[in-house]
Design an enzyme around this catalytic site. Structure first.
Site, PDB file in Angstrom:
ATOM      1  N   ARG A 135       0.898  -0.989  -0.226  1.00  0.00           N
ATOM      2  CA  ARG A 135      -0.281   0.032  -0.277  1.00  0.00           C
ATOM      3  C   ARG A 135       0.726   0.770   0.172  1.00  0.00           C
ATOM      4  O   ARG A 135       1.754   1.272   0.912  1.00  0.00           O
ATOM      5  CB  ARG A 135      -0.601  -0.816   1.437  1.00  0.00           C
ATOM      6  N   GLN A 182      -7.420   8.552   5.796  1.00  0.00           N
ATOM      7  CA  GLN A 182      -6.426   7.892   5.691  1.00  0.00           C
ATOM      8  C   GLN A 182      -5.232   9.011   6.610  1.00  0.00           C
ATOM      9  O   GLN A 182      -4.858   9.453   7.073  1.00  0.00           O
ATOM     10  CB  GLN A 182      -6.367   6.263   5.712  1.00  0.00           C
ATOM     11  N   ASP A 342     -15.253   2.263  -0.126  1.00  0.00           N
ATOM     12  CA  ASP A 342     -14.910   0.695  -0.443  1.00  0.00           C
ATOM     13  C   ASP A 342     -16.509  -0.214  -0.034  1.00  0.00           C
ATOM     14  O   ASP A 342     -16.533  -1.597   0.000  1.00  0.00           O
ATOM     15  CB  ASP A 342     -15.222   0.448   1.525  1.00  0.00           C
TER      16      ASP A 342
HETATM   17  C1  S3P Z   1     -10.178   4.663   6.074  1.00  0.00           C
HETATM   18  C2  S3P Z   1     -10.340   5.772   4.630  1.00  0.00           C
HETATM   19  C3  S3P Z   1     -10.832   4.467   3.241  1.00  0.00           C
HETATM   20  C4  S3P Z   1     -11.286   3.402   3.638  1.00  0.00           C
HETATM   21  C5  S3P Z   1     -10.235   2.824   4.530  1.00  0.00           C
HETATM   22  C6  S3P Z   1     -10.683   2.915   6.154  1.00  0.00           C
HETATM   23  C7  S3P Z   1     -10.444   5.155   7.591  1.00  0.00           C
HETATM   24  O1  S3P Z   1      -8.939   5.180   3.524  1.00  0.00           O
HETATM   25  O2  S3P Z   1     -10.892   2.788   2.385  1.00  0.00           O
HETATM   26  O3  S3P Z   1     -11.124   1.620   4.506  1.00  0.00           O
HETATM   27  O4  S3P Z   1     -10.865   5.009   8.694  1.00  0.00           O
HETATM   28  O5  S3P Z   1     -10.392   6.531   7.253  1.00  0.00           O
HETATM   29  P1  S3P Z   1      -8.766   6.034   2.468  1.00  0.00           P
HETATM   30  O6  S3P Z   1      -8.861   7.201   3.281  1.00  0.00           O
HETATM   31  O7  S3P Z   1      -7.089   5.579   1.951  1.00  0.00           O
HETATM   32  O8  S3P Z   1      -9.781   5.719   0.949  1.00  0.00           O
END
Ligand code: S3P
Length: 460
Positions: A135, A182, A342
């Site tokens: 990732r 994230q 998701d």
């Molecule tokens: C999440 C953000 C998403 C999502 C992940 C959980 C989070 O990822 O796909 O399952 O809890 O902040 P990204 O922020 O990288 O899109």
């Protein structure tokens, strides 16, 4: 289902019943909120209490990480209590050295922990499964470096070597190239130790749980939309702006988490495609940055009644009634993609059962999830006879024909495994999902819940 690696789904049984707000037969607590509550609880001053906490592989990873950092927590059923370290842990933490933290397959654990370590000024190495090592981590390494955090990646990925950050960190003014909660959350956590206001701009409305939770802890966080001229020809683009002023301290949390809409997604789609089904789901999280799937399914003609029941701890929630529906193809792109990021495995299954063409575009981010979800969905739905065309930034599905049975594989991706199991419920013959043990990462009670609702699903 921990020891079971394949799920056998026998089609033909409708789903019916009700998932209550709590108790044996209920949705799991929201995964994103569980991660944040554990970690922000650890950064607060005092004891935080979080009810309906998700107990699954990915949250175990963050709790194990907190153990390594000397944070004390207890779990009693679905109730988590965390004794916070505060924002400036005592100097005696130096005795912990730089622990090795295994984030398993959880990118959320890795990215959020990186931000917390930066704010705390604690060193550690963050690593994880081979899948997690693939990732992209450059998107946090570069801005954290700008803030003064000593952090090294391995070719833009894990393991991440984080040194002892100077305090305070340099406040940041940063534009994310991709909308990502994230990344935004990692930087907001680091910004708690900034020497001034941090400003983040995102090209899409990624989930705002961190901002809401920080506000509940007394932090000044402002969100607004902004139009900016970007690029050589000066085109106008909408940006989502978040500003955070570093606080003195974080107040502890008292939360009860809503059910995870991303877990509910598989049950919703399963009920929509399986004739005779009717489901009631209670206390589902309805944060607008997470409800894109509901809008996309409505575009497909889904019979979906949503009753908001208010807010709890700053997060909207409500009840839902879902009935089997004749679906038709739809188009999904732009900001809707971000608000259902998701949910594409579940959505692709709905599209496979929908009459006509479904087009998903501007969704290249799907290639950087637990699997490359564009290629993996094409391969596995293809095995069930779905007319799937892979595009660089999405896919086309011409749906409406019954799916054949067959043997498919999860690609080590919990959401792909659950989507394929849901697809099997309305197929012409049995579907066996290999590598389904991975489902325990986010929804350990998935198969048992389907069985309780009437489905013929068992592990082997
Ligand atoms: C999440 C953000 C998403 C999502 C992940 C959980 C989070 O990822 O796909 O399952 O809890 O902040 P990204 O922020 O990288 O899109």
């Amino acid at each position: 289902m921990a020891d079971v690696d394949a799920l056998r789904v026998v089609p033909g049984k409708p789903l019916s019943g009700e998932l209550a707000g709590e108790g044996e037969l209920s949705l799991p607590g929201d995964k994103s909120l569980s991660h944040r509550a554990a970690l922000l609880g650890a950064m607060a001053e005092g004891v935080s209490q979080v009810d309906n906490f998700l107990l699954a592989g990915v949250t175990q990873a963050i709790l194990d990480g907190l153990n390594k950092l000397g944070v004390e927590w207890q779990l009693q059923g679905r109730r988590l209590r965390v004794q916070g370290l505060g924002l400036a842990p005592a100097a005696d933490r130096a005795r912990l050295g730089a622990p090795q933290i295994d984030c398993g397959s959880s990118a959320t654990s890795m990215r959020l922990l990186a931000g917390a370590l930066a704010a705390w000024g604690l060193p550690a190495t963050l690593d994880g499964s081979p899948g997690l090592r693939r990732r992209p981590m450059g998107r946090i390494v570069e801005p954290l470096t700008q803030m003064g955090v000593p952090i090294q990646s391995s070719d833009g990925g894990a393991p991440l070597l984080i040194g002892r950050s100077p305090r305070p960190l340099r406040a940041l003014d940063h534009t994310l190239s991709v909308a990502s909660a994230q990344v935004k959350s990692c930087l907001l956590l680091a910004a708690l130790a900034g020497d001034g206001e941090t400003v983040l701009r995102e090209p899409g409305p990624s989930r705002d749980h961190t901002e809401r939770m920080l506000r509940a802890m007394g932090v000044e966080v402002h969100s607004q939309e902004q139009w900016l001229f970007m690029g050589e020809v000066g085109q106008q683009h909408r940006y989502y702006l978040t500003r955070l002023t570093p606080p003195q301290r974080l107040q502890p949390l008292q939360l009860s988490l809503p059910g995870d809409i991303s877990a509910a997604a598989f049950l919703i789609v399963a009920a929509l495609i399986t004739p005779g089904s009717r489901l009631i789901l209670r206390r589902v999280g309805l944060n607008p940055t997470r409800t894109g799937l509901l809008e996309a399914l409505r575009l497909m003609g889904a019979d979906l009644v949503i009753r908001p029941t208010g807010e709890q701890s700053g997060e909207p929630l409500g009840d839902m009634i879902v009935r089997h529906s004749q679906l038709r193809g739809a188009e999904v792109k732009g900001e809707l993609v971000v608000r259902m990021i998701d949910e594409f495995p579940a959505f692709a299954v709905a599209a496979a059962y929908a009459e006509g063409l479904t087009v998903v575009s501007q969704a290249e981010e799907l290639r950087f999830k637990e699997s490359d979800r564009i290629t993996a969905l094409g391969q596995e739905l293809g095995r069930l006879g779905v007319d799937f065309k892979e595009m660089p930034d999405g896919f086309h599905i011409r749906g409406g024909l019954p799916l054949s049975g067959g043997v498919v594989n999860s690609h080590g991706d919990h959401r792909l495994a659950m989507a394929l199991a849901a697809a099997g419920l309305a197929a012409k013959a049995e579907v066996v999902v290999g590598g389904a043990g991975i489902i325990t990462q986010s929804y350990p009670e998935f198969a048992a819940t389907l069985r309780a609702l009437g489905a013929d699903v068992h592990g082997e």
